[in-house]
Design a protein around this motif. Structure first.
Motif, PDB file in Angstrom:
ATOM      1  N   VAL A  76       0.835  -1.324  -0.027  1.00 51.90           N
ATOM      2  CA  VAL A  76      -0.081  -0.028  -0.128  1.00 51.90           C
ATOM      3  C   VAL A  76       0.921   1.388   0.011  1.00 51.90           C
ATOM      4  CG1 VAL A  76      -1.942  -1.134   0.983  1.00 51.90           C
ATOM      5  CG2 VAL A  76       0.005  -0.040   2.621  1.00 51.90           C
ATOM      6  N   LYS A  77       2.158   1.194   0.456  1.00 49.03           N
ATOM      7  CA  LYS A  77       2.966   2.236   0.396  1.00 49.03           C
ATOM      8  C   LYS A  77       3.177   2.771  -1.032  1.00 49.03           C
ATOM      9  CE  LYS A  77       6.800   4.555   3.037  1.00 49.03           C
ATOM     10  NZ  LYS A  77       7.889   4.345   3.970  1.00 49.03           N
ATOM     11  N   THR A  78       2.868   2.054  -1.985  1.00 44.48           N
ATOM     12  CA  THR A  78       3.109   2.234  -3.411  1.00 44.48           C
ATOM     13  C   THR A  78       1.764   2.491  -3.888  1.00 44.48           C
ATOM     14  OG1 THR A  78       5.044   0.987  -3.509  1.00 44.48           O
ATOM     15  CG2 THR A  78       3.877   1.460  -5.363  1.00 44.48           C
ATOM     16  N   ALA A  79       0.727   1.633  -3.532  1.00 44.21           N
ATOM     17  CA  ALA A  79      -0.511   1.716  -4.474  1.00 44.21           C
ATOM     18  C   ALA A  79      -1.275   3.054  -4.277  1.00 44.21           C
ATOM     19  CB  ALA A  79      -1.254   0.549  -3.862  1.00 44.21           C
ATOM     20  N   LEU A  80      -1.293   3.563  -2.840  1.00 41.29           N
ATOM     21  CA  LEU A  80      -1.963   4.646  -2.355  1.00 41.29           C
ATOM     22  C   LEU A  80      -1.475   5.980  -2.977  1.00 41.29           C
ATOM     23  CD1 LEU A  80      -3.207   3.711   1.190  1.00 41.29           C
ATOM     24  CD2 LEU A  80      -4.414   3.455  -0.997  1.00 41.29           C
ATOM     25  N   PRO A  81      -0.123   6.215  -2.800  1.00 36.80           N
ATOM     26  CA  PRO A  81       0.374   7.440  -3.356  1.00 36.80           C
ATOM     27  C   PRO A  81       0.284   7.411  -5.203  1.00 36.80           C
ATOM     28  CG  PRO A  81       2.005   6.636  -1.875  1.00 36.80           C
ATOM     29  CD  PRO A  81       0.917   5.529  -1.884  1.00 36.80           C
ATOM     30  N   LEU A  82       0.188   5.925  -5.645  1.00 38.97           N
ATOM     31  CA  LEU A  82       0.165   5.861  -7.035  1.00 38.97           C
ATOM     32  C   LEU A  82      -1.092   6.359  -7.595  1.00 38.97           C
ATOM     33  CD1 LEU A  82       1.898   4.604  -9.321  1.00 38.97           C
ATOM     34  CD2 LEU A  82       0.209   2.700  -9.341  1.00 38.97           C
ATOM     35  N   LEU A  83      -2.296   6.432  -6.602  1.00 40.19           N
ATOM     36  CA  LEU A  83      -3.783   7.029  -7.268  1.00 40.19           C
ATOM     37  C   LEU A  83      -3.484   8.592  -7.150  1.00 40.19           C
ATOM     38  CD1 LEU A  83      -5.846   4.883  -4.677  1.00 40.19           C
ATOM     39  CD2 LEU A  83      -5.571   4.614  -7.326  1.00 40.19           C
ATOM     40  N   ILE A  84      -2.647   9.066  -6.308  1.00 44.23           N
ATOM     41  CA  ILE A  84      -2.685  10.459  -6.213  1.00 44.23           C
ATOM     42  C   ILE A  84      -2.010  10.965  -7.535  1.00 44.23           C
ATOM     43  CG2 ILE A  84      -1.856  12.549  -5.118  1.00 44.23           C
ATOM     44  CD1 ILE A  84      -1.816  11.088  -2.559  1.00 44.23           C
ATOM     45  N   ALA A  85      -0.606  10.385  -7.891  1.00 39.99           N
ATOM     46  CA  ALA A  85       0.413  10.360  -8.668  1.00 39.99           C
ATOM     47  C   ALA A  85      -0.532  10.359 -10.161  1.00 39.99           C
ATOM     48  CB  ALA A  85       1.388   9.477  -8.935  1.00 39.99           C
ATOM     49  N   GLU A  86      -1.585   9.376 -10.311  1.00 44.25           N
ATOM     50  CA  GLU A  86      -2.036   9.215 -11.337  1.00 44.25           C
ATOM     51  C   GLU A  86      -3.010  10.314 -11.939  1.00 44.25           C
ATOM     52  OE1 GLU A  86      -2.489   8.139 -14.537  1.00 44.25           O
ATOM     53  OE2 GLU A  86      -2.458   6.093 -13.829  1.00 44.25           O
ATOM     54  N   ASP A  87      -3.763  10.948 -11.000  1.00 47.01           N
ATOM     55  CA  ASP A  87      -4.755  11.739 -11.544  1.00 47.01           C
ATOM     56  C   ASP A  87      -4.154  13.343 -11.481  1.00 47.01           C
ATOM     57  OD1 ASP A  87      -7.561  10.961 -12.083  1.00 47.01           O
ATOM     58  OD2 ASP A  87      -6.893   9.615 -10.574  1.00 47.01           O
ATOM     59  N   MET A  88      -2.911  13.498 -10.713  1.00 46.59           N
ATOM     60  CA  MET A  88      -2.344  14.882 -11.025  1.00 46.59           C
ATOM     61  C   MET A  88      -1.283  14.737 -11.968  1.00 46.59           C
ATOM     62  SD  MET A  88       0.656  14.885  -7.695  1.00 46.59           S
ATOM     63  CE  MET A  88       1.359  16.195  -8.270  1.00 46.59           C
TER      64      MET A  88
END
Length: 738
Positions: A76-88
């Motif tokens: 999750v330390k990758t998956a959750l920030p990845l969500l922010i990174a995707e849409d920004m």
């Protein structure tokens, strides 16, 4: 006291979405202002931040993203920030990830009552919408700032990773440049679901080449788990617990313990004896030197796991004893009474230990009414409450530093190891105390998965079709201890213990009952919780019904799931992958399916059996998983593989035996787990459906494997049914003998 909290909303208002500008960059946050020192220290982000942030963009283009959940090997330390990174539209190569502080108001999981708790396969599901909206609104703010700087309409701008692009003039602005020189728009642009990227525009979600951010430090040895904490002027601690829970020290002879070099203090506690010293070796030796007379009046003294398994089975069979209904559709009892044939079976699952590689540990420091805790905890919010109660203060005065977790599986959401550290730290105010449980402590004082039995009755008509399904779960309650108000408001129904009994299979009448037992011993959350035990009963009974009806078990499942296309897809795919119809010499296949945590998972196990020894050998496993959105396909494969291994181990080997209240196992020499030489070949296929939200992944692979093994043994032996986890050789031989 635990209260039932309402889930947070994922709507983002101007008030909750805050931005600051300046030489330190842009900080985007949800929630209120916090002291500068707190934000900088807790998140490890750049100095000068005035907000408790999700996103920080520095002038050099480095984007710092905060991960709000505990990293315990599930990614999750990758998956959750990845969500922010995707849409920004961040440049992932320039992203740095830091752990969130203990602050539920800002970082609480909307899908978990707004608290910070990692578990129940709820992390990605709970944060998914919120973090994508955070990314989308960050992108809109960057576009608005760039439009002002470039003096163009915002509608003419687009983004590439880390860049705002004006195609008409060929000009670009990096996110770093915007952070250094931008002007905050007023009013702030808002974000809604319409601003989220469609699946065909995703740059990171669904890609196989996005590596996990926690892996490099774990490989090179720099990763910091709770057990690695080392603070200046730190002392070490241990607690000697009674052999039976609930007993107290009545007489303590601590002369030899105090004589051990390096011992600072021996601390009588209500539930044991604490030892504080200058080294782990000193406290270990002092603990061994203690001579204690314990009380013998604990209710748990009467706990005998083998006897209770039989008693629970008898209770489930006693239909006059009503339970609390978890589901009541149609009149299942009447349908069963009027059936042409009734298939009846009892399934038993023993107590099991969590077996994390990193045993329970925590470090605490108490100064006045302030408490600081460093711990591999699944629940920072709960840890604040536990620590506050132990220190006699309030949760707002407790700071929790969540480290990496070396395995957890539900165990590290508990209070006991946190309480140990804080109580010891109170005795030496101002000095941190690091408390580590021995492996023997960890095995003998666990919060085990409940001992449970399932009584299942299924009525069939003359054509072999199901007319009614009655399912009775007998077990101690987890929620009665951990969420008593919720348990009471649900009328005494433990929904986590009964998870998995309510299924997608289409049956005309379905009754599920929970019959609570209270045997004097705490039980707790264990990987997949109710699904892990109840899928055993459901999926083995489906095979038993198929055999009684003369129907192929794959065909029966597809028939009962005629209105469930995702379920049918994974079952059909796994049957193809395993070449289901092909006979195997000396081997057989078994299949099981589950719809847990928002996903669909089907597994086939290939087994052989040594009839003389009773030993089952698992050779190969095929799995097809529909996770909805597949955030990180490689990580999904890894998580499913790990869950299968976990499931194989508890189905074949793992059990805690308790006699007269005392746990008989003590370490891995007596608590048997799957060995490397016993590993099957595992094949996992991920079949995403991006139109659906992401499923929980960390647990869904576990429930089907046990029943798949049992079903394979039944096909191999011409119908011998294994109905008691684990499938120990003696139990297998007894089943073969009839």
């Amino acid at each position: 006291m635990v209260t039932r909290l309402e889930p947070h909303t994922t709507a983002l208002s101007r008030r909750s979405f805050l931005v600051t500008l300046g030489g330190a960059g842009i900080a985007v946050a949800f929630g209120g202002l916090v002291p500068v020192a707190h934000a900088a220290t807790e998140t490890g982000a750049a100095e000068g931040l005035t907000l408790n942030v999700w996103v920080t963009i520095a002038p050099d283009g480095i984007v710092t993203l905060v991960s709000p959940a505990a990293e315990m090997g599930q990614g999750v330390k990758t998956a959750l920030p990845l969500l922010i990174a995707e849409d920004m539209d961040a440049d992932w190569d320039k992203v740095r990830v830091v752990q969130a502080p203990s602050d539920a108001e800002t970082y609480g999981n909307p899908g978990f009552y707004g608290i910070q708790l990692t578990g129940g396969s709820e992390t990605v599901r709970g944060y998914y919408q919120l973090l994508r909206l955070a990314g989308a609104q960050t992108r809109k703010i960057l576009l608005a700032i760039a439009a002002t700087h470039l003096d163009v309409p915002v509608g003419e701008l687009t983004t590439e990773p880390g860049l705002v692009v004006h195609a008409g003039s060929g000009r670009t602005l990096s996110y770093g440049a915007i952070a250094a020189h931008g002007v905050l728009p007023d009013p702030l642009p808002q974000a809604s679901e319409a601003d989220l990227k469609p699946a065909d525009q995703w740059r990171y979600i669904g890609r196989r080449d996005v590596d996990r951010v926690d892996v490099p430090s774990k490989v090179n040895g720099t990763a910091q788990f709770g057990i690695d904490i080392n603070l200046p002027d730190m002392l070490h601690g241990a607690v000697l617990r009674p052999p039976v829970p609930g007993e107290r020290p009545e007489r303590i002879d601590d002369a030899a313990a105090k004589a051990v070099k390096g011992i600072t203090r021996i601390v009588p506690l209500a539930y044991g004896i604490g030892i504080i010293g200058e080294s782990t070796d000193a406290v270990r030796r002092a603990k061994e030197a203690l001579v204690v007379t314990w009380s013998t009046d604990s209710r748990a003294r009467t706990y005998d796991s083998a006897a209770l398994a039989q008693a629970y089975r008898d209770i489930g069979r006693d239909l006059a004893r009503q339970g609390v209904p978890a589901r009541a559709e149609g009149d299942a009892p009447a349908a069963i009474v009027g059936a042409a044939r009734v298939v009846v079976a009892d399934y038993v699952t023993d107590l099991v230990y969590h077996a994390p590689m990193e045993p329970m540990n925590a470090t605490a420091r108490v100064i006045g009414d302030r408490v600081e805790v460093w711990a591999p905890t699944q629940g920072p919010t709960g840890t604040q409450g536990f620590a506050a109660a132990a220190a006699g203060t309030t949760p707002d005065k407790v700071t929790v530093h969540t480290t990496l977790l070396g395995g957890a599986f539900g165990r590290k959401a508990e209070a006991d190891f946190i309480t140990d550290a804080v109580l010891l730290a109170r005795e030496v105010e101002g000095r941190p105390v690091k408390m580590i449980w021995s492996r023997e402590d960890d095995v003998r004082h666990g919060k085990y998965r409940p001992l449970a039995t399932q009584h299942v009755e299924v009525g069939l008509d003359r054509a072999g079709a199901i007319t009614g399904w009655r399912h009775r779960v007998v077990a101690d309650s987890i929620f009665a201890r951990t969420l008593p108000e919720m348990f009471k408001s649900d009328g005494g129904l433990d929904t986590v213990v009964t998870d998995g009994t309510i299924f997608n299979y289409r049956v005309p009448a379905h009754l599920v009952e929970y019959i609570r037992q209270d045997s004097g011993r705490d039980v707790g959350f264990w990987r997949a919780v109710g699904y892990g035990q109840n899928a055993f009963g459901v999926e083995c009974m489906i095979d038993e019904v198929a055999a009684a009806s003369g129907v192929d078990p794959v065909a029966l499942r597809l028939h009962l799931l005629s209105d469930q296309p995702r379920a049918r897809k994974v079952i059909e795919a796994v049957a193809r992958k395993a070449d289901w119809p092909r006979p195997r010499e000396g081997r057989a296949l078994g299949l099981a399916y589950t719809d847990a945590f928002g996903g669909h998972c089907a597994e086939v196990a290939e087994v052989s059996l040594d009839r003389d020894s009773g030993e089952i050998r698992l050779h190969e496993v095929w799995c097809v998983i529909d996770p909805g959105v597949a955030l990180q396909p490689r990580n999904i494969e890894a998580q499913i593989t790990g869950a299968i291994v976990f499931g194989v181990s508890h189905a074949l080997y793992e059990q805690i035996n308790i006699v007269a209240g005392e746990v008989q196992e003590s370490n891995f020499d007596s608590y048997r787990i799957l060995r490397l030489s016993e590993m099957p070949r595992i094949h996992v296929e991920v079949t995403p459906t991006p139109e659906n939200k992401p499923a929980g992944i960390g647990e869904i692979g576990l429930p089907p494997i046990g029943p798949a093994i049992a079903n394979a043994v039944a096909r191999l032996t011409g119908g011998v049914r294994l109905r008691h986890y684990p499938f120990l050789p003696d139990r297998v031989k007894a089943a073969l003998a009839g």
